[in-house]
Design a protein around this motif. Structure first.
Motif, PDB file in Angstrom:
ATOM      1  N   GLU A  74       0.835  -1.204   0.000  1.00 42.26           N
ATOM      2  CA  GLU A  74       0.000   0.000   0.000  1.00 42.26           C
ATOM      3  C   GLU A  74       0.871   1.256   0.000  1.00 42.26           C
ATOM      4  OE1 GLU A  74      -3.375   2.104  -0.221  1.00 42.26           O
ATOM      5  OE2 GLU A  74      -3.466  -0.053   0.068  1.00 42.26           O
ATOM      6  N   ARG A  75       1.877   1.279   0.912  1.00 42.00           N
ATOM      7  CA  ARG A  75       2.702   2.475   1.084  1.00 42.00           C
ATOM      8  C   ARG A  75       4.098   2.098   1.562  1.00 42.00           C
ATOM      9  NH1 ARG A  75       4.444   5.406   5.358  1.00 42.00           N
ATOM     10  NH2 ARG A  75       4.762   7.619   5.051  1.00 42.00           N
ATOM     11  N   VAL A  76       5.084   2.799   1.033  1.00 40.76           N
ATOM     12  CA  VAL A  76       6.465   2.704   1.497  1.00 40.76           C
ATOM     13  C   VAL A  76       6.848   4.069   2.028  1.00 40.76           C
ATOM     14  CG1 VAL A  76       8.882   2.387   0.794  1.00 40.76           C
ATOM     15  CG2 VAL A  76       7.113   0.876  -0.125  1.00 40.76           C
ATOM     16  N   SER A  77       7.409   4.095   3.231  1.00 40.74           N
ATOM     17  CA  SER A  77       7.815   5.364   3.821  1.00 40.74           C
ATOM     18  C   SER A  77       8.822   6.069   2.918  1.00 40.74           C
ATOM     19  CB  SER A  77       8.448   5.129   5.191  1.00 40.74           C
ATOM     20  OG  SER A  77       9.171   6.267   5.596  1.00 40.74           O
ATOM     21  N   PRO A  78       8.578   7.349   2.567  1.00 35.50           N
ATOM     22  CA  PRO A  78       9.535   8.079   1.751  1.00 35.50           C
ATOM     23  C   PRO A  78      10.884   8.261   2.461  1.00 35.50           C
ATOM     24  CG  PRO A  78       7.532   9.397   2.129  1.00 35.50           C
ATOM     25  CD  PRO A  78       7.366   8.104   2.848  1.00 35.50           C
ATOM     26  N   VAL A  79      10.847   8.299   3.795  1.00 36.39           N
ATOM     27  CA  VAL A  79      12.105   8.425   4.546  1.00 36.39           C
ATOM     28  C   VAL A  79      12.933   7.151   4.396  1.00 36.39           C
ATOM     29  CG1 VAL A  79      13.110   8.738   6.846  1.00 36.39           C
ATOM     30  CG2 VAL A  79      11.092  10.060   6.176  1.00 36.39           C
ATOM     31  N   MET A  80      12.292   5.997   4.537  1.00 38.53           N
ATOM     32  CA  MET A  80      13.000   4.728   4.344  1.00 38.53           C
ATOM     33  C   MET A  80      13.538   4.636   2.925  1.00 38.53           C
ATOM     34  SD  MET A  80      11.768   0.763   4.804  1.00 38.53           S
ATOM     35  CE  MET A  80      10.550   0.844   3.525  1.00 38.53           C
ATOM     36  N   ASN A  81      12.753   5.098   1.964  1.00 31.82           N
ATOM     37  CA  ASN A  81      13.166   5.057   0.569  1.00 31.82           C
ATOM     38  C   ASN A  81      14.455   5.858   0.349  1.00 31.82           C
ATOM     39  OD1 ASN A  81      12.629   4.154  -2.111  1.00 31.82           O
ATOM     40  ND2 ASN A  81      12.007   6.236  -2.616  1.00 31.82           N
ATOM     41  N   LYS A  82      14.655   6.931   1.119  1.00 30.10           N
ATOM     42  CA  LYS A  82      15.882   7.731   1.009  1.00 30.10           C
ATOM     43  C   LYS A  82      17.042   7.102   1.775  1.00 30.10           C
ATOM     44  CE  LYS A  82      13.598  12.167   0.409  1.00 30.10           C
ATOM     45  NZ  LYS A  82      13.269  13.452   1.025  1.00 30.10           N
ATOM     46  N   MET A  83      16.735   6.385   2.861  1.00 35.06           N
ATOM     47  CA  MET A  83      17.780   5.814   3.710  1.00 35.06           C
ATOM     48  C   MET A  83      18.450   4.592   3.083  1.00 35.06           C
ATOM     49  SD  MET A  83      15.843   6.090   7.394  1.00 35.06           S
ATOM     50  CE  MET A  83      17.102   5.269   8.345  1.00 35.06           C
ATOM     51  N   ILE A  84      17.688   3.817   2.320  1.00 37.13           N
ATOM     52  CA  ILE A  84      18.226   2.594   1.729  1.00 37.13           C
ATOM     53  C   ILE A  84      18.334   2.804   0.225  1.00 37.13           C
ATOM     54  CG2 ILE A  84      17.924   0.110   1.447  1.00 37.13           C
ATOM     55  CD1 ILE A  84      16.165   0.179   3.980  1.00 37.13           C
ATOM     56  N   TYR A  85      19.539   2.753  -0.261  1.00 33.64           N
ATOM     57  CA  TYR A  85      19.789   3.030  -1.677  1.00 33.64           C
ATOM     58  C   TYR A  85      21.060   2.305  -2.120  1.00 33.64           C
ATOM     59  CZ  TYR A  85      23.185   6.181   0.360  1.00 33.64           C
ATOM     60  OH  TYR A  85      24.226   6.673   1.103  1.00 33.64           O
ATOM     61  N   GLY A  86      21.279   2.264  -3.422  1.00 33.40           N
ATOM     62  CA  GLY A  86      22.516   1.705  -3.964  1.00 33.40           C
ATOM     63  C   GLY A  86      22.817   0.313  -3.441  1.00 33.40           C
ATOM     64  N   ARG A  87      24.062   0.130  -3.019  1.00 40.34           N
ATOM     65  CA  ARG A  87      24.494  -1.173  -2.497  1.00 40.34           C
ATOM     66  C   ARG A  87      24.254  -1.224  -0.996  1.00 40.34           C
ATOM     67  NH1 ARG A  87      29.666  -0.528  -6.170  1.00 40.34           N
ATOM     68  NH2 ARG A  87      28.930  -1.688  -7.975  1.00 40.34           N
ATOM     69  N   HIS A  88      23.509  -2.231  -0.578  1.00 38.21           N
ATOM     70  CA  HIS A  88      23.171  -2.388   0.837  1.00 38.21           C
ATOM     71  C   HIS A  88      22.997  -3.878   1.132  1.00 38.21           C
ATOM     72  CE1 HIS A  88      19.277  -2.319  -1.222  1.00 38.21           C
ATOM     73  NE2 HIS A  88      18.890  -3.135  -0.265  1.00 38.21           N
ATOM     74  N   ALA A  89      22.734  -4.205   2.396  1.00 40.96           N
ATOM     75  CA  ALA A  89      22.519  -5.604   2.771  1.00 40.96           C
ATOM     76  C   ALA A  89      21.233  -5.740   3.570  1.00 40.96           C
ATOM     77  CB  ALA A  89      23.693  -6.131   3.588  1.00 40.96           C
ATOM     78  N   TYR A  90      20.509  -6.795   3.281  1.00 44.83           N
ATOM     79  CA  TYR A  90      19.317  -7.153   4.039  1.00 44.83           C
ATOM     80  C   TYR A  90      19.706  -8.266   5.005  1.00 44.83           C
ATOM     81  CZ  TYR A  90      14.911  -9.412   5.168  1.00 44.83           C
ATOM     82  OH  TYR A  90      13.868  -9.974   5.847  1.00 44.83           O
ATOM     83  N   LEU A  91      19.362  -8.111   6.275  1.00 49.73           N
ATOM     84  CA  LEU A  91      19.636  -9.126   7.291  1.00 49.73           C
ATOM     85  C   LEU A  91      18.320  -9.770   7.704  1.00 49.73           C
ATOM     86  CD1 LEU A  91      22.024  -7.053   9.600  1.00 49.73           C
ATOM     87  CD2 LEU A  91      22.654  -8.526   7.694  1.00 49.73           C
ATOM     88  N   GLY A  92      18.289 -11.070   7.808  1.00 48.21           N
ATOM     89  CA  GLY A  92      17.059 -11.739   8.185  1.00 48.21           C
ATOM     90  C   GLY A  92      17.289 -13.168   8.625  1.00 48.21           C
ATOM     91  N   GLU A  93      16.177 -13.867   8.861  1.00 48.14           N
ATOM     92  CA  GLU A  93      16.192 -15.270   9.250  1.00 48.14           C
ATOM     93  C   GLU A  93      16.790 -15.511  10.631  1.00 48.14           C
ATOM     94  OE1 GLU A  93      15.123 -17.926   6.862  1.00 48.14           O
ATOM     95  OE2 GLU A  93      14.313 -16.128   5.965  1.00 48.14           O
ATOM     96  N   LEU A  94      16.850 -14.476  11.470  1.00 51.27           N
ATOM     97  CA  LEU A  94      17.377 -14.672  12.816  1.00 51.27           C
ATOM     98  C   LEU A  94      16.484 -15.648  13.572  1.00 51.27           C
ATOM     99  CD1 LEU A  94      19.269 -14.029  15.186  1.00 51.27           C
ATOM    100  CD2 LEU A  94      17.812 -12.063  15.695  1.00 51.27           C
ATOM    101  N   GLU A  95      17.103 -16.690  14.067  1.00 50.76           N
ATOM    102  CA  GLU A  95      16.366 -17.687  14.837  1.00 50.76           C
ATOM    103  C   GLU A  95      17.307 -18.267  15.880  1.00 50.76           C
ATOM    104  OE1 GLU A  95      12.991 -19.724  15.819  1.00 50.76           O
ATOM    105  OE2 GLU A  95      13.071 -18.515  14.016  1.00 50.76           O
ATOM    106  N   LEU A  96      16.847 -18.320  17.108  1.00 52.95           N
ATOM    107  CA  LEU A  96      17.569 -19.012  18.168  1.00 52.95           C
ATOM    108  C   LEU A  96      16.741 -20.214  18.594  1.00 52.95           C
ATOM    109  CD1 LEU A  96      18.972 -16.237  20.523  1.00 52.95           C
ATOM    110  CD2 LEU A  96      20.208 -17.611  18.870  1.00 52.95           C
ATOM    111  N   HIS A  97      17.418 -21.327  18.792  1.00 58.95           N
ATOM    112  CA  HIS A  97      16.728 -22.523  19.269  1.00 58.95           C
ATOM    113  C   HIS A  97      16.023 -22.181  20.570  1.00 58.95           C
ATOM    114  CE1 HIS A  97      16.168 -26.580  20.854  1.00 58.95           C
ATOM    115  NE2 HIS A  97      16.213 -26.964  19.570  1.00 58.95           N
TER     116      HIS A  97
END
Length: 193
Positions: A85-108
């Motif tokens: 529906e909507r993407v924050s325009p501030v986030m859109n400015k903060m993440i650009y070009g080459r970056h990394a997405y971190l995810g899948e954090l799981e602790l037993h």
């Protein structure tokens, strides 16, 4: 700490953390990742897998983050139309070009509740991410509302509430009340100097 080198190892280790599924962005079953694009790290205690975390490098070049999220979310969640529906325009400015997405954090489950462990693990993953890909300008994650108080424990320096509003039905694993957590390369290395 263990870094697997093939998709079959990643799937087995993810299951051993107790995680039931992989998100579409980091699923080794759906993506043909190369060593240059993604890494998975697992915390080990002897032969027991106690945690897992992944990082994916993205090069947007001239594409905006919003366009990238809308384009990739459509096929990741098998939608005929844009599920955002909507993407924050501030986030859109903060993440650009080459970056990394971190995810899948799981602790037993037997290791959950140990803030010092998850904090150290997240910071190690960030450090490896910034060292592995020296060209990336920031790393980010989306954190569930009930974990948002851990944003700074994980090592992130910036956070933003509700960065993406999803259309109904909201895709599995996504929520409009997630928090964006972000750290720039400069912030990470300034923290550790």
């Amino acid at each position: 700490m263990y870094q697997p080198h093939c998709a079959e190892d990643v799937l087995d280790l993810v299951r051993r953390t107790g995680r039931k599924y992989q998100t579409p962005m980091l699923s080794v079953a759906r993506n043909d990742f190369t060593d240059a694009e993604a890494i998975w790290l697992f915390l080990m205690h002897g032969d027991k897998v106690i945690g897992g975390f992944a990082s994916k490098a993205v090069d947007l070049r001239n594409e905006s983050f919003e366009d990238y999220m809308r384009r990739t979310s459509k096929h990741q969640y098998n939608r005929n139309e844009d599920p955002i529906e909507r993407v924050s325009p501030v986030m859109n400015k903060m993440i650009y070009g080459r970056h990394a997405y971190l995810g899948e954090l799981e602790l037993h489950e037997s290791y959950r509740g140990k803030r010092s462990v998850v904090s150290a693990f997240a910071k190690i993953v960030m450090g490896i991410t910034f060292l592995r890909w020296p060209e990336i300008n920031c790393a980010y994650a989306f954190i569930a509302e009930h974990h948002r108080r851990l944003t700074y424990d994980y090592g992130f320096c910036c956070s933003m509430l509700n960065p993406i509003t999803w259309k109904d039905p909201v895709p599995d694993g996504r929520r409009s009340d997630h928090t964006l957590a972000l750290i720039t390369r400069d912030q990470f290395f300034d923290e550790w100097r």
